[in-house]
Design an enzyme around this catalytic site. Structure first.
Site, PDB file in Angstrom:
ATOM      1  N   THR A 175       0.830  -1.200   0.000  1.00 28.65           N
ATOM      2  CA  THR A 175       0.000   0.000   0.000  1.00 28.65           C
ATOM      3  C   THR A 175       0.866   1.252   0.000  1.00 28.65           C
ATOM      4  OG1 THR A 175      -0.183   0.032   2.418  1.00 28.65           O
ATOM      5  CG2 THR A 175      -1.868  -1.184   1.206  1.00 28.65           C
ATOM      6  N   ASP A 176       0.245   2.366  -0.391  1.00 33.82           N
ATOM      7  CA  ASP A 176       0.968   3.637  -0.429  1.00 33.82           C
ATOM      8  C   ASP A 176       0.519   4.533   0.727  1.00 33.82           C
ATOM      9  OD1 ASP A 176      -1.517   4.667  -1.169  1.00 33.82           O
ATOM     10  OD2 ASP A 176      -0.983   4.874  -3.283  1.00 33.82           O
ATOM     11  N   GLN A 177       0.969   5.755   0.720  1.00 29.04           N
ATOM     12  CA  GLN A 177       0.663   6.687   1.803  1.00 29.04           C
ATOM     13  C   GLN A 177      -0.837   6.943   1.948  1.00 29.04           C
ATOM     14  OE1 GLN A 177       2.790  10.361   1.484  1.00 29.04           O
ATOM     15  NE2 GLN A 177       2.217  11.034   3.542  1.00 29.04           N
TER      16      GLN A 177
END
Length: 146
Positions: free
Chosen positions: A11-13
């Site tokens: 996942t990203d930010q």
């Protein structure tokens, strides 16, 4: 159908799966599909056949988050003896909604990077691929809904 559980590192930010991971999932599912068809990348490489990616594309329709389970449907869509194209559909397992679609194109080469016609040079592998064109191969160990 191949199942993948989203890992935190994917996942990203923003808390959603980073777009690059879908391409990795395509590969995981494709290799699983091939294994269920009796086709082994390892055996192909031992025989001097390599299978590079010619192109890949993905269309993102719905977000996927950490710890979600997704089912990835893989279909060998086109094959001419040298080039093989796969189509992918990724579904949220919780609601069955389509979240991503994609394609990848691959070719068969020898170790000198010259095209290999499986029809001429590996009839067994060629026939296995023909047998499963257009089919989503199910895991025989998974319970299927009737």
């Amino acid at each position: 159908m191949y199942t993948h559980r989203v890992q935190y590192y994917e996942t990203d930010q923003m808390g959603i799966v980073h777009h690059s991971n879908y391409i990795r999932w395509f590969e995981e599912a494709r290799i699983d599909w091939m294994r269920h068809c009796g086709i082994s990348y390892r055996e192909m490489e031992k025989q001097g056949i390599i299978v590079p990616v010619l192109g890949v594309e993905a269309t993102y329709r719905q977000m996927v988050h950490f710890d979600d389970l997704v089912d990835i449907k893989v279909t060998a869509a086109k094959y001419n003896g040298i080039v093989l194209e796969f189509c992918y559909e990724i579904y949220h397992q919780k609601d069955g909604k389509l979240c991503t679609t994609g394609k990848s194109r691959h070719c068969f080469l020898n170790k000198e990077a010259k095209p290999v016609s499986l029809k001429k040079e590996n009839a067994v592998l060629h026939q296995k691929i023909l047998t499963f064109i257009g089919k989503d191969v199910q895991d025989p160990d998974k319970k299927q809904d009737s």
